[in-house]
Motif scaffolding. Structure first.
Motif, PDB file in Angstrom:
ATOM      1  N   SER A  78      -0.816   7.378   1.980  1.00  0.00           N
ATOM      2  CA  SER A  78      -2.278   7.334   2.115  1.00  0.00           C
ATOM      3  C   SER A  78      -2.816   5.978   2.572  1.00  0.00           C
ATOM      4  O   SER A  78      -3.982   5.867   2.905  1.00  0.00           O
ATOM      5  N   LYS A  79      -1.973   4.956   2.527  1.00  0.00           N
ATOM      6  CA  LYS A  79      -2.365   3.569   2.841  1.00  0.00           C
ATOM      7  C   LYS A  79      -3.357   3.008   1.820  1.00  0.00           C
ATOM      8  O   LYS A  79      -4.027   2.029   2.058  1.00  0.00           O
ATOM      9  N   VAL A 134       0.856  -1.186   0.000  1.00  0.00           N
ATOM     10  CA  VAL A 134       0.000   0.000   0.000  1.00  0.00           C
ATOM     11  C   VAL A 134       0.891   1.235   0.000  1.00  0.00           C
ATOM     12  O   VAL A 134       2.070   1.164   0.356  1.00  0.00           O
ATOM     13  N   CYS A 187      -0.108   5.469  -6.927  1.00  0.00           N
ATOM     14  CA  CYS A 187      -1.154   5.679  -5.927  1.00  0.00           C
ATOM     15  C   CYS A 187      -1.968   6.891  -6.361  1.00  0.00           C
ATOM     16  O   CYS A 187      -1.469   8.024  -6.333  1.00  0.00           O
ATOM     17  N   PRO A 235       2.672   4.287   1.359  1.00  0.00           N
ATOM     18  CA  PRO A 235       3.051   4.646   2.729  1.00  0.00           C
ATOM     19  C   PRO A 235       2.463   5.983   3.191  1.00  0.00           C
ATOM     20  O   PRO A 235       2.401   6.247   4.387  1.00  0.00           O
TER      21      PRO A 235
END
Length: 66
Positions: A15-16, A11, A30, A13
């Motif tokens: 915004s997850k 994922v 992302c 780092p």
């Protein structure tokens, strides 16, 4: 090519959020944080300082692919 199992657990780092693999650019994208993380020698570099910002046009293209 990045392993799909690895991609499913990585994922962003910042915004997850989940990532998309961009084969042509050798990046993990992302959309949520508008960042592209490089893949060097087959290894994703998941550092915000190494990521590049997506342009608004790129963000729209990747948003529509997901």
């Amino acid at each position: 090519m990045i392993d799909q199992k690895l991609l499913s657990i990585l994922v962003c780092p910042v915004s997850k959020a989940p990532l998309q693999y961009h084969e042509q650019g050798q990046e993990l994208i992302c959309v949520a944080s508008a960042l592209a993380y490089p893949i060097r020698d087959g290894i994703p570099v998941m550092l915000e300082s190494q990521a590049r910002s997506l342009t608004p046009d790129e963000k729209e293209v990747f948003r529509s692919k997901h």
